[in-house]
Design an enzyme around this catalytic site. Structure first.
Site, PDB file in Angstrom:
ATOM      1  N   HIS A 129       3.493  -7.819  -1.130  1.00  0.00           N
ATOM      2  CA  HIS A 129       3.230  -6.412  -1.415  1.00  0.00           C
ATOM      3  C   HIS A 129       3.784  -6.146  -2.825  1.00  0.00           C
ATOM      4  CE1 HIS A 129       3.883  -2.037  -0.994  1.00  0.00           C
ATOM      5  NE2 HIS A 129       3.139  -2.063   0.095  1.00  0.00           N
ATOM      6  N   ASP A 206      11.124  -9.649   3.285  1.00  0.00           N
ATOM      7  CA  ASP A 206      10.549  -8.320   3.451  1.00  0.00           C
ATOM      8  C   ASP A 206       9.948  -8.269   4.854  1.00  0.00           C
ATOM      9  OD1 ASP A 206       8.752  -6.233   3.629  1.00  0.00           O
ATOM     10  OD2 ASP A 206       7.824  -6.575   1.670  1.00  0.00           O
ATOM     11  N   GLN A 209       6.383  -5.437   7.584  1.00  0.00           N
ATOM     12  CA  GLN A 209       5.172  -5.578   8.380  1.00  0.00           C
ATOM     13  C   GLN A 209       5.436  -6.356   9.672  1.00  0.00           C
ATOM     14  OE1 GLN A 209       1.961  -3.971   8.831  1.00  0.00           O
ATOM     15  NE2 GLN A 209       2.548  -3.897   6.687  1.00  0.00           N
ATOM     16  N   LYS A 232       7.056   2.230   9.771  1.00  0.00           N
ATOM     17  CA  LYS A 232       6.074   1.255  10.261  1.00  0.00           C
ATOM     18  C   LYS A 232       6.371   0.867  11.699  1.00  0.00           C
ATOM     19  CE  LYS A 232       4.298  -0.027   5.958  1.00  0.00           C
ATOM     20  NZ  LYS A 232       4.370  -0.998   4.882  1.00  0.00           N
ATOM     21  N   CYS A 370      -1.930  -2.625  -1.930  1.00  0.00           N
ATOM     22  CA  CYS A 370      -0.710  -2.924  -2.701  1.00  0.00           C
ATOM     23  C   CYS A 370      -0.470  -4.420  -2.792  1.00  0.00           C
ATOM     24  CB  CYS A 370       0.523  -2.253  -2.104  1.00  0.00           C
ATOM     25  SG  CYS A 370       0.426  -0.482  -2.079  1.00  0.00           S
TER      26      CYS A 370
HETATM   27  C1  LIG Z   1       4.758  -1.086   3.700  1.00  0.00           C
HETATM   28  C2  LIG Z   1       5.274  -2.304   3.081  1.00  0.00           C
HETATM   29  C3  LIG Z   1       6.194  -2.256   2.026  1.00  0.00           C
HETATM   30  C4  LIG Z   1       6.653  -0.951   1.428  1.00  0.00           C
HETATM   31  O1  LIG Z   1       7.289  -0.148   2.346  1.00  0.00           O
HETATM   32  P1  LIG Z   1       7.732   1.348   1.930  1.00  0.00           P
HETATM   33  O2  LIG Z   1       8.043   1.986   3.238  1.00  0.00           O
HETATM   34  O3  LIG Z   1       6.549   1.946   1.237  1.00  0.00           O
HETATM   35  O4  LIG Z   1       8.905   1.213   1.038  1.00  0.00           O
HETATM   36  C5  LIG Z   1       6.674  -3.431   1.525  1.00  0.00           C
HETATM   37  N1  LIG Z   1       6.279  -4.615   2.018  1.00  0.00           N
HETATM   38  C6  LIG Z   1       5.395  -4.726   3.030  1.00  0.00           C
HETATM   39  C7  LIG Z   1       5.018  -6.073   3.549  1.00  0.00           C
HETATM   40  C8  LIG Z   1       4.865  -3.568   3.590  1.00  0.00           C
HETATM   41  O5  LIG Z   1       3.991  -3.677   4.589  1.00  0.00           O
END
Ligand SMILES: *Cc1c(COP(=O)(O)O)cnc(C)c1O
Length: 412
Positions: A129, A206, A209, A232, A370
């Protein structure tokens, strides 16, 4: 229990009653919400916690001697404890409240600016992302460190042997997502973490997701940093967590200066507060933090394994039906993937398909999600992305498939 029987034991209709928004109509059609990878919906149990906070004990935390402040502080710290338990962190103070994944990544990237030197290497994956790319580019620019990229293959998977080749004594940091938001690919993070540690490189995962579908155990993974966003995973926007190993959080300098993060302040010298407060300057999203804890309670009451098994059923059902449509191209076909389907039909513009679906009450995402480097890899401007959650149904997928066929006919 086999996956199939476990999914059977799950009652989706009961779950759906918890989500008031699912009763909405859009353009005269019942809402079909398939944009869960962008943000999930909020159950009544979490909404109630938010209303309760502002109705009954709204106050600033960690400061007041009065009863409301104490109550708010207790609830906020209980939420931190819930997050610690959910992700199995060793210590409560290894959980830092953030405003979300993006904030967590920037906090770590900013901290590493003082630890990296010219010529050091940092490794990112091709599946990231933008929020897990841009902060590291800024860091590389600031420090003179070199940014390397783990390549991906046509299936939308990272090429692991290429990662091994990128590693060297110069590698200081590796950052990779647990699950790709654009394709749904689940990355082999345990293997990546173990390998990186052989070179003493730190690893940030990260988990934005992954967290709604996979229970990450940060100790078992031995990961150095893990970041998520509450929105999320059935929580509110504007709040998330950064997990960091105590030794790393102690080493990193604070990100922002302000109230709450100091021990003593004079104009000659300020000393910083202990963890976690060192990284939590200013008044935080108190209500959001408490609601994040409630969202974890909600998910854990259903059970994340049950959620994952049910979503996998939806994924297979929808994939099979979509592939029956002529000209259908699905991007990201890794065996290990979450319930995300990114697709295009015969060169039709994803935005046009998304617009027609919206007219029919169906919410999907269109565009580059993104993750422009992934789109560049496939040489496409974007995709239509349908992402499912445990409150979606096969009947909704049937409605969606009909609508996609209709959109295709209209655009042909
Ligand atoms: C949504 C997402 C982000 C960003 O999250 P925010 O809540 O907008 O800070 C970063 N990495 C992944 C894999 C995402 O799905």
């Amino acid at each position: 229990m086999s996956t199939a029987t476990e999914a059977l034991a799950y009652n989706v209709e009961k779950t759906r009653k918890d989500f008031p928004i699912l009763k909405r109509e859009i353009n005269g059609y019942p809402l079909v919400y398939f944009d869960n990878a962008a943000t999930s919906q909020t159950p009544q149990q979490v909404i109630d916690v938010i209303v309760d906070y502002y109705s009954n004990y709204n106050a600033n935390i960690h400061r007041g001697v009065h009863a409301l402040s104490q109550e708010a502080t207790d609830k906020y710290e209980q939420a931190r404890k819930k997050i610690q338990e959910h992700f199995n962190a060793k210590k409560t103070h290894e959980i830092i409240f953030t405003s979300g994944t993006t904030h967590g990544i920037n906090l770590v990237a900013n901290g590493f600016a003082s630890l990296l030197h010219k010529g050091d290497e940092i490794i990112v994956s091709a599946l990231e992302h933008h929020s897990n790319i841009v902060p590291w580019q800024i860091l590389a620019e600031k420090t003179g460190a070199v940014l390397k990229v783990i390549p991906m293959n046509q299936e939308g998977e990272l090429i692991y042997p290429a990662f091994e080749e990128l590693l060297s004594e110069k590698t200081k940091l590796v950052f990779v997502n647990h699950v790709s938001n654009a394709l749904g690919t689940v990355n082999p993070i345990k293997k990546i973490i173990d390998k990186a540690h052989q070179y003493d490189a730190a690893v940030l995962v990260d988990g934005a997701q992954a967290a709604p579908h996979i229970k990450a155990d940060v100790q078992a993974l031995d990961v150095d940093f893990y970041v998520v966003s509450a929105h999320k995973m059935c929580g509110p926007t504007g709040v998330g967590m950064l997990y960091g190993k105590e030794e790393w959080l102690t080493k990193l300098p604070p990100y922002q200066g302000g109230g709450e993060m100091i021990a003593t302040v004079t104009f000659e010298k300020t000393t910083y507060a202990d963890l976690p407060h060192k990284f939590e300057a200013g008044t935080p999203n108190i209500c959001g933090g408490i609601a994040f804890g409630a969202a974890l309670d909600y998910i854990n009451t259903i059970g994340i394994e049950k959620i994952a098994a049910y979503e996998e059923e939806l994924l297979h059902y929808a994939t099979k039906k979509l592939l029956e449509i002529d000209g259908m191209e699905i991007y990201g076909v890794s065996k290990e993937k979450t319930a995300v389907i990114s697709f295009n039909i015969n060169g039709m513009h994803p935005y046009d398909i998304g617009t027609i679906l919206d007219k029919l009450g169906i919410a999907v995402r269109t565009g580059h999600h993104c993750a422009q480097p992934i789109m560049d890899f496939y040489k496409i401007p974007g995709t239509v992305r349908a992402s499912f959650s445990f409150y979606n149904t096969k009947e909704e997928i049937d409605v969606f498939i009909k609508a996609v066929v209709k959109a295709k006919t209209m655009l042909t």
